[in-house]
Scaffold this motif. Structure first.
Motif, mmCIF file in Angstrom:
data_model
loop_
_atom_site.group_PDB
_atom_site.id
_atom_site.type_symbol
_atom_site.label_atom_id
_atom_site.label_comp_id
_atom_site.label_asym_id
_atom_site.label_seq_id
_atom_site.Cartn_x
_atom_site.Cartn_y
_atom_site.Cartn_z
ATOM 1 N N UNK A 433 -1.349 37.064 -13.864
ATOM 2 C CA UNK A 433 -1.044 35.790 -13.196
ATOM 3 C C UNK A 433 -0.546 34.752 -14.210
ATOM 4 N N UNK A 434 -1.099 34.792 -15.417
ATOM 5 C CA UNK A 434 -0.726 33.806 -16.437
ATOM 6 C C UNK A 434 0.576 34.161 -17.150
ATOM 7 N N UNK A 435 1.062 35.381 -16.968
ATOM 8 C CA UNK A 435 2.250 35.836 -17.689
ATOM 9 C C UNK A 435 3.505 35.115 -17.192
ATOM 10 N N UNK A 436 4.620 35.352 -17.895
ATOM 11 C CA UNK A 436 5.901 34.739 -17.532
ATOM 12 C C UNK A 436 6.540 35.406 -16.315
ATOM 13 N N UNK A 437 6.001 36.538 -15.891
ATOM 14 C CA UNK A 437 6.609 37.277 -14.777
ATOM 15 C C UNK A 437 6.738 36.410 -13.537
ATOM 16 N N UNK A 438 7.893 36.454 -12.917
ATOM 17 C CA UNK A 438 8.110 35.678 -11.692
ATOM 18 C C UNK A 438 7.092 36.045 -10.607
ATOM 19 N N UNK A 491 0.307 28.355 -11.186
ATOM 20 C CA UNK A 491 1.562 27.904 -10.561
ATOM 21 C C UNK A 491 2.232 29.007 -9.744
ATOM 22 N N UNK A 492 1.433 29.718 -8.934
ATOM 23 C CA UNK A 492 1.979 30.775 -8.101
ATOM 24 C C UNK A 492 1.822 30.493 -6.590
ATOM 25 N N UNK A 493 1.436 29.281 -6.244
ATOM 26 C CA UNK A 493 1.345 28.934 -4.829
ATOM 27 C C UNK A 493 2.745 28.883 -4.212
#
Length: 495
Positions: A433-438, A491-493
């Motif tokens: 979740x914290x990674x740069x992956x979209x 920041x994945x909401x």
């Protein structure tokens, strides 16, 4: 856009009827995903399963799995009576699927519903058959003939049927008309329920990710009805079959046994079968994951009679030419390339040219034989990728922390700062979740903190795969709230 999602097969949903289906529990899972701040629901292939129960070995790449049809909705529609459903003993526990019983008891139940449906078919039925004419007539005849032959592979049928002689097929269509109508109606009922579920998911901001195996099963309507698309000899026997070469995990490699595509023949007709296949699956899903993407650059071909994959050899695939034809006909589509494993320069070049995001699996990052985890360490993830802790072919996070080699686990704990207080699964999920992956996708088993007992599949093994189901009520509001908090932090909401 940064987003999160959950990998959860429909068969793994809880249900009082032996297997997860497109019923109430599927809608409740959509609600859970929405409340948990997720954007994607990733599924395994939804096509019919054959021997071994694997969704990656199906009787048809186009058909929907009859087991996923929800009996309660058949009752709502008036095609099934309550006593007919309640009298069935599915002979299973809530956390497992009993496929043998499913095969014996699901179809008699569906036949009762289809008999009533065909007495007065819904007005949309005729259009459905017309729209799916490319595959459904052949599929329905194939299934009727398979039943008539006691389930035997089509390669064991009499020559006139096996070789699809015109007069014989016309006779079979007349002789088995009732059975053919049954299989077509089952597909209509599947699609009707699917469309409603997908619409509900989309209305709630949840997009469905489908899974497309690159190959199809030899014993399938796909191969029987279009043998010219595959590498078969004059007697329709494969010359070579699919698999993977020997590696550090398997001295014999993997012998999958799927027939290989005749790419030269497919190119001559503009890859029409592949275009139809991709177009069809995008009528079901919003995003598509293509399994074993490296096979389009180069594929491993194993002599048909071999008992293992040692004597195989690499052959050149269609490369970018296939995807140019697909994009020209269907436009740019959202596709995920399953690019796991050893990637040769031709595969990397194809991925770059296609522009599809690849996959990163965290469990691969701590292989002590590798030293630095290659591209699977989170700090190396590009933005344009899909990050996973593990997939359906891997152990769960908690299971991996018990079964992986000690040195690998030690590296993971140190790298990720893991402790047992919250659970190793949460520490590993936080890493992607914290990674740069979209996009970051986690399995439902990891959300629930389950161990190896909940593993979906162990590759190259038969038995006890594809059977796991979630217990009723586990996807509750408390868990959704916790996950939503993580989505907010990382920041994945959904925007």
């Amino acid at each position: 856009m940064r987003a999160g999602g959950v990998l959860m097969p429909i068969t793994s949903l809880s249900s009082p009827h032996g297997i997860g289906s497109m019923g109430k529990e599927a809608y409740e899972f959509v609600d859970f995903l929405r409340d948990a701040g997720q954007t994607y629901w990733q599924l395994l292939p939804i096509c019919p399963t054959s021997y071994g129960d694997s969704p990656y070995q199906s009787f048809s790449t186009f058909a929907g799995n009859p087991y996923l049809i929800d009996p309660e909705k058949l009752i709502e529609d008036g095609y099934l009576f309550r006593n007919e459903l309640d009298s069935i003993d599915w002979e299973t526990t809530p956390d497992r699927v009993n496929y043998e019983v499913m095969y014996k008891k699901r179809f008699p139940m569906l036949k009762k519903a289809v008999t009533r449906f065909l007495e007065n078919p819904e007005k949309e039925y005729e259009k459905f058959i017309e729209d799916n004419g490319f595959w459904i007539e052949d599929y329905a005849l194939f299934m009727a003939l398979k039943d008539a032959h006691g389930g035997k592979s089509w390669q064991m049928w009499e020559d006139s049927v096996r070789l699809r002689e015109k007069d014989t097929l016309e006779q079979m269509c007349r002789e088995y008309r009732q059975q053919i109508d049954f299989w077509k109606a089952v597909q209509y009922l599947f699609k009707k329920q699917w469309d409603k579920l997908k619409a509900y998911a989309n209305e709630n901001g949840i997009f469905l990710i489908g899974d497309l195996p690159i190959y199809v099963a030899l014993d399938s309507s796909d191969v029987w009805s279009r043998p010219s698309q595959f590498q078969l000899d004059k007697d329709l026997i494969p010359t070579e079959v699919a698999g993977c070469p020997p590696d550090g995990f398997s001295a014999d490699g993997q012998l999958w046994g799927n027939p290989l595509f005749d790419w030269d023949a497919m190119k001559k007709d503009g890859y029409s079968w592949w275009i139809k296949r991709i177009e069809h699956i995008f009528s079901l899903f919003d995003v598509l994951r293509i399994d074993h993407f490296r096979g389009f650059a180069g594929y491993y071909a194993i002599p048909y009679k071999d008992k293992n994959a040692r004597n195989g050899r690499w052959r050149k695939g269609p490369g970018m030419d296939l995807f140019k034809h697909i994009e020209k006909k269907l436009g740019r589509r959202k596709i995920i390339a399953e690019d796991l494993g050893f990637l040769t320069p031709d595969v990397r070049e194809l991925l770059k040219e296609c522009g599809y995001p690849g996959m990163k699996v965290l469990e691969f990052a701590f292989d002590s034989r590798d030293g630095d985890g290659n591209d699977y360490r989170p700090y190396r993830y590009p933005e344009k990728c899909i990050a996973y802790v593990g997939t359906h072919d891997n152990d769960t996070a908690c299971g991996w922390m018990k079964t992986a080699p000690y040195k690998d686990r030690r590296i993971a704990k140190e790298y990720l700062g893991l402790s047992g207080r919250e659970g190793y699964n949460w520490g590993m999920m936080r890493a992607i979740w914290a990674s740069r992956a979209d996009t970051a996708i986690v399995t439902s088993q990891d959300l629930l903190g389950l161990g190896s007992e909940a593993r979906m599949n162990i590759p190259s093994t038969v038995g006890n795969n594809w059977v796991w189901r979630a217990m009723p009520g586990v996807f509750d509001k408390q868990l959704a709230k916790k996950i939503r908090g993580k989505m907010e932090i990382y920041a994945r909401l959904p925007q």
